[in-house]
Design a protein around this motif. Structure first.
Motif, mmCIF file in Angstrom:
data_model
loop_
_atom_site.group_PDB
_atom_site.id
_atom_site.type_symbol
_atom_site.label_atom_id
_atom_site.label_comp_id
_atom_site.label_asym_id
_atom_site.label_seq_id
_atom_site.Cartn_x
_atom_site.Cartn_y
_atom_site.Cartn_z
ATOM 1 N N GLY A 12 0.572 4.727 -10.822
ATOM 2 C CA GLY A 12 0.729 4.311 -12.215
ATOM 3 C C GLY A 12 1.684 3.159 -12.400
ATOM 4 O O GLY A 12 2.009 2.812 -13.544
ATOM 5 N N THR A 13 2.166 2.561 -11.308
ATOM 6 C CA THR A 13 3.076 1.416 -11.420
ATOM 7 C C THR A 13 2.395 0.150 -10.888
ATOM 8 O O THR A 13 1.400 0.217 -10.172
ATOM 9 C CB THR A 13 4.374 1.643 -10.623
ATOM 10 N N THR A 14 2.955 -0.978 -11.233
ATOM 11 C CA THR A 14 2.491 -2.259 -10.711
ATOM 12 C C THR A 14 3.704 -3.045 -10.217
ATOM 13 O O THR A 14 4.839 -2.776 -10.614
ATOM 14 C CB THR A 14 1.752 -3.083 -11.777
ATOM 15 N N LEU A 15 3.454 -4.027 -9.361
ATOM 16 C CA LEU A 15 4.537 -4.868 -8.866
ATOM 17 C C LEU A 15 4.874 -5.945 -9.879
ATOM 18 O O LEU A 15 3.993 -6.565 -10.465
ATOM 19 C CB LEU A 15 4.141 -5.509 -7.533
ATOM 20 N N GLU A 20 12.093 -10.621 -2.008
ATOM 21 C CA GLU A 20 13.017 -11.106 -3.033
ATOM 22 C C GLU A 20 12.446 -10.974 -4.444
ATOM 23 O O GLU A 20 11.350 -11.457 -4.746
ATOM 24 C CB GLU A 20 13.368 -12.579 -2.772
ATOM 25 N N GLY A 21 13.189 -10.266 -5.306
ATOM 26 C CA GLY A 21 12.809 -10.129 -6.719
ATOM 27 C C GLY A 21 11.716 -9.113 -6.994
ATOM 28 O O GLY A 21 11.428 -8.825 -8.162
ATOM 29 N N MET A 22 11.066 -8.521 -5.978
ATOM 30 C CA MET A 22 9.953 -7.593 -6.211
ATOM 31 C C MET A 22 10.470 -6.256 -6.727
ATOM 32 O O MET A 22 11.375 -5.662 -6.149
ATOM 33 C CB MET A 22 9.151 -7.389 -4.922
ATOM 34 N N ILE A 23 9.873 -5.790 -7.831
ATOM 35 C CA ILE A 23 10.220 -4.493 -8.413
ATOM 36 C C ILE A 23 8.951 -3.762 -8.832
ATOM 37 O O ILE A 23 7.869 -4.356 -8.920
ATOM 38 C CB ILE A 23 11.141 -4.641 -9.643
ATOM 39 N N LEU A 24 9.086 -2.486 -9.112
ATOM 40 C CA LEU A 24 7.990 -1.673 -9.628
ATOM 41 C C LEU A 24 8.144 -1.539 -11.137
ATOM 42 O O LEU A 24 9.242 -1.266 -11.636
ATOM 43 C CB LEU A 24 8.000 -0.292 -8.975
ATOM 44 N N THR A 25 7.053 -1.726 -11.860
ATOM 45 C CA THR A 25 7.107 -1.661 -13.325
ATOM 46 C C THR A 25 6.019 -0.742 -13.869
ATOM 47 O O THR A 25 5.000 -0.482 -13.217
ATOM 48 C CB THR A 25 6.937 -3.055 -13.957
ATOM 49 N N ARG A 26 6.255 -0.273 -15.074
ATOM 50 C CA ARG A 26 5.257 0.463 -15.842
ATOM 51 C C ARG A 26 5.430 0.027 -17.288
ATOM 52 O O ARG A 26 6.537 0.067 -17.812
ATOM 53 C CB ARG A 26 5.449 1.970 -15.704
ATOM 54 N N ARG A 57 0.839 -1.209 0.000
ATOM 55 C CA ARG A 57 0.000 0.000 0.000
ATOM 56 C C ARG A 57 0.868 1.252 0.000
ATOM 57 O O ARG A 57 0.547 2.245 -0.664
ATOM 58 C CB ARG A 57 -0.925 -0.009 1.214
ATOM 59 N N ILE A 58 1.951 1.219 0.730
ATOM 60 C CA ILE A 58 2.877 2.356 0.752
ATOM 61 C C ILE A 58 3.411 2.623 -0.653
ATOM 62 O O ILE A 58 3.420 3.764 -1.132
ATOM 63 C CB ILE A 58 4.033 2.081 1.727
ATOM 64 N N LEU A 59 3.836 1.571 -1.334
ATOM 65 C CA LEU A 59 4.389 1.728 -2.680
ATOM 66 C C LEU A 59 3.342 2.253 -3.657
ATOM 67 O O LEU A 59 3.631 3.120 -4.495
ATOM 68 C CB LEU A 59 4.941 0.387 -3.164
ATOM 69 N N ALA A 60 2.118 1.735 -3.565
ATOM 70 C CA ALA A 60 1.054 2.187 -4.465
ATOM 71 C C ALA A 60 0.746 3.667 -4.249
ATOM 72 O O ALA A 60 0.424 4.395 -5.201
ATOM 73 C CB ALA A 60 -0.203 1.347 -4.244
ATOM 74 N N HIS A 61 0.859 4.130 -2.999
ATOM 75 C CA HIS A 61 0.562 5.532 -2.695
ATOM 76 C C HIS A 61 1.592 6.472 -3.329
ATOM 77 O O HIS A 61 1.230 7.475 -3.951
ATOM 78 C CB HIS A 61 0.544 5.730 -1.181
ATOM 79 N N TYR A 62 2.848 6.143 -3.188
ATOM 80 C CA TYR A 62 3.904 7.041 -3.659
ATOM 81 C C TYR A 62 4.222 6.883 -5.147
ATOM 82 O O TYR A 62 4.668 7.840 -5.785
ATOM 83 C CB TYR A 62 5.188 6.806 -2.861
ATOM 84 N N TYR A 63 4.037 5.680 -5.677
ATOM 85 C CA TYR A 63 4.433 5.414 -7.068
ATOM 86 C C TYR A 63 3.195 5.125 -7.914
ATOM 87 O O TYR A 63 3.016 4.037 -8.451
ATOM 88 C CB TYR A 63 5.413 4.245 -7.123
#
Length: 524
Positions: A115-118, A311-317, A107-113
């Protein structure tokens, strides 16, 4: 865009405290005495207009040139929000959201970034330029041994690599870092490898630099960059992150409810590194220009858990990894840019949510190299957040030039925590003196000797009160305190006379005949 200004030209009474009026005499001879005396007294209409309005004007060529500047020791209070560029995730905000709002990393990542997905990063390595070692020779050893040029190196024996053109290196192996030479060779593989190149190896297998004994996971090598020596560390991505997180965030956040903020940081840092491609020989670096990385010496179990659990989790667009920028504190609102600007309620946990510093006019003028300061303006803001948002354009005017820069450039020059700031006069000084019907505040930089309440005043102001102030024979002031030519002293004109101050005379009420003595009939 909103326009915010603090400078001499604003004409506010509070700013008068920080003004210094300087009349520098020209070196020409033969001034007409009547015009000279009127100008020196501040009685000539054009001269008075300059002093009151702050507009820079040119008198006739035979008279002094008058510019209005701010005294170098006049204080400016700069108030701001946040710490860093404010783009992407705020690290303190992530902590606040995890601790105080119960948010998870996703949720933190979705708030700040926005338009991205994991997404998932396949097993990857990363090469890191160790910038502090630029132009230095490379010496490496390991407590359990290493491998170079396809040959084993004994425990504690050191490998010294000198890069050569064509991508190879000369190799010298010594007993210890400074002992006898055991063997030497040349190789087209300029790397010292650990005995096992696999990820997550035990501490004993880590390679150490002879200079400082700093340990690193993975391999260490040497490369040439336009003829200059560079040291490079190649290792598994998550091994790299183990040396990044403890230096980018506080591991002890996990002890106070902020473990999810550490997990969010691990994903952001992994994404940022995966998107990097700095040099042909190294994709990233180990300083704040990239991400701070210190090898394996500072690893912490709490940040290690954050890396391993993501492990391995990144943000993508659009199925591409994104450079997930982050900074210490947003001040309550992110800056926008690559990611949509958002309110950051979590940032109230930050010690940098609000801050104040005091700089002098001299500090500001020196930082921008404009001579003596005349005005300092924020021309435009991004309109994100309170008070108009972050400064996007700043103008600084001085006696020797004008500087127009971005808010980020102004932040850098003034060493401010962020580009979200406003500027005001003073350093906790009251807006006016504690006098009823008294004079304007004394100019900063005067010879202060007395006090009124808790505010120090100039000798001229003291003398004015002594002779009755506005109700005395001098009447009301018709201009501010001004400098005599060559900074010999100060004077101020009133409806009924003039007060002059020098170290020799002290403060005295004088007429034009006395003041003439301080302004020669002919230039010298």
């Amino acid at each position: 865009m909103a326009r915010h200004e603090f400078g001499v030209r604003a004409g506010r009474q509070a700013q008068a405290r920080g003004r210094r009026y300087i009349a520098r005499p020209t070196r020409t001879r033969g001034w007409k005495s009547s015009l000279l005396r009127l100008s020196a007294l501040g009685i000539a209409p054009a001269f008075v207009a300059v002093a009151v309005t702050g507009v820079v004007a040119q008198l006739p060529s035979t008279t002094p040139k008058v510019r209005v500047v701010v005294a170098s020791d006049a204080p400016f209070t700069i108030s701001g929000h946040g710490n860093g560029h404010g783009r992407g995730m705020g690290q303190w905000g992530a902590y606040g959201y995890a601790k105080d709002h119960g948010w998870g990393a996703e949720r933190i990542l979705a708030h700040y970034y926005g338009g991205t997905t994991l997404g998932t990063l396949a097993d990857a390595q990363i090469s890191v330029r160790l910038q502090a070692r630029d132009d230095q020779p490379l010496g490496v050893y390991s407590d359990v041994g290493a491998v170079v040029a396809g040959r084993p190196v004994g425990p504690g024996d050191a490998v010294h690599l000198t890069p050569t053109t064509g991508g190879g290196a000369n190799v010298v192996v010594t007993r210890g870092c400074a002992g006898d030479v055991l063997w030497q060779d040349a190789t087209d593989h300029p790397w010292v490898d650990p005995i096992d190149l696999g990820p997550d190896r035990p501490v004993a297998e880590h390679l150490k630099l002879c200079a400082g004994d700093t340990p690193y996971r993975g391999a260490l090598g040497a490369a040439l960059d336009d003829g200059a020596t560079r040291t490079v560390n190649v290792l598994a991505m998550d091994d790299y992150l183990l040396g990044v997180l403890p230096l980018e965030v506080k591991a002890n956040w996990a002890d106070t409810g902020g473990a999810e903020a550490l997990r969010a940081q691990a994903v952001a840092a992994r994404s940022y590194a995966a998107a990097e491609n700095r040099e042909e020989y190294a994709r990233t670096c180990d300083t704040k220009d990239c991400q701070i990385y210190g090898g394996s010496a500072n690893e912490d179990p709490r940040t290690t858990d954050a890396v391993r659990s993501t492990e391995g989790m990144i943000l993508t667009r659009d199925n591409k990894v994104v450079a997930a920028e982050f900074s210490s504190s947003t001040g309550g609102h992110t800056a926008g840019g690559e990611f949509p600007a958002v309110v950051d309620l979590g940032d109230t946990a930050s010690p940098y949510h609000d801050w104040t510093v005091t700089l002098t006019a001299g500090d500001i003028a020196s930082a921008f190299e404009v001579g003596e300061l005349e005005s300092f303006e924020v021309l435009s803001r991004n309109n994100f957040g309170d008070e108009g948002g972050r400064a996007t354009a700043v103008k600084v005017v001085g006696s020797e030039g004008v500087a127009e820069v971005t808010g980020l450039e102004a932040r850098s020059k003034l060493n401010l925590r962020s580009d979200w700031f406003t500027v005001g006069p003073g350093g906790g000084v009251p807006d006016s003196l504690a006098l009823v019907g008294g004079p304007e505040p004394a100019i900063a930089g005067s010879e202060y000797t007395g006090t009124v309440g808790t505010t120090r005043v100039s000798p001229i102001a003291e003398k004015y009160e002594e002779v009755g102030g506005a109700n005395g024979t001098l009447g009301a002031p018709v201009g501010p305190e001004m400098m005599l030519p060559a900074d010999a002293g100060t004077f101020r004109t009133y409806e009924g006379g003039t007060i002059i101050y020098t170290e020799t005379l002290g403060a005295r009420v004088v007429d034009a005949n006395v003041l003439r003595e301080w302004v020669p009939e002919e230039g010298s």
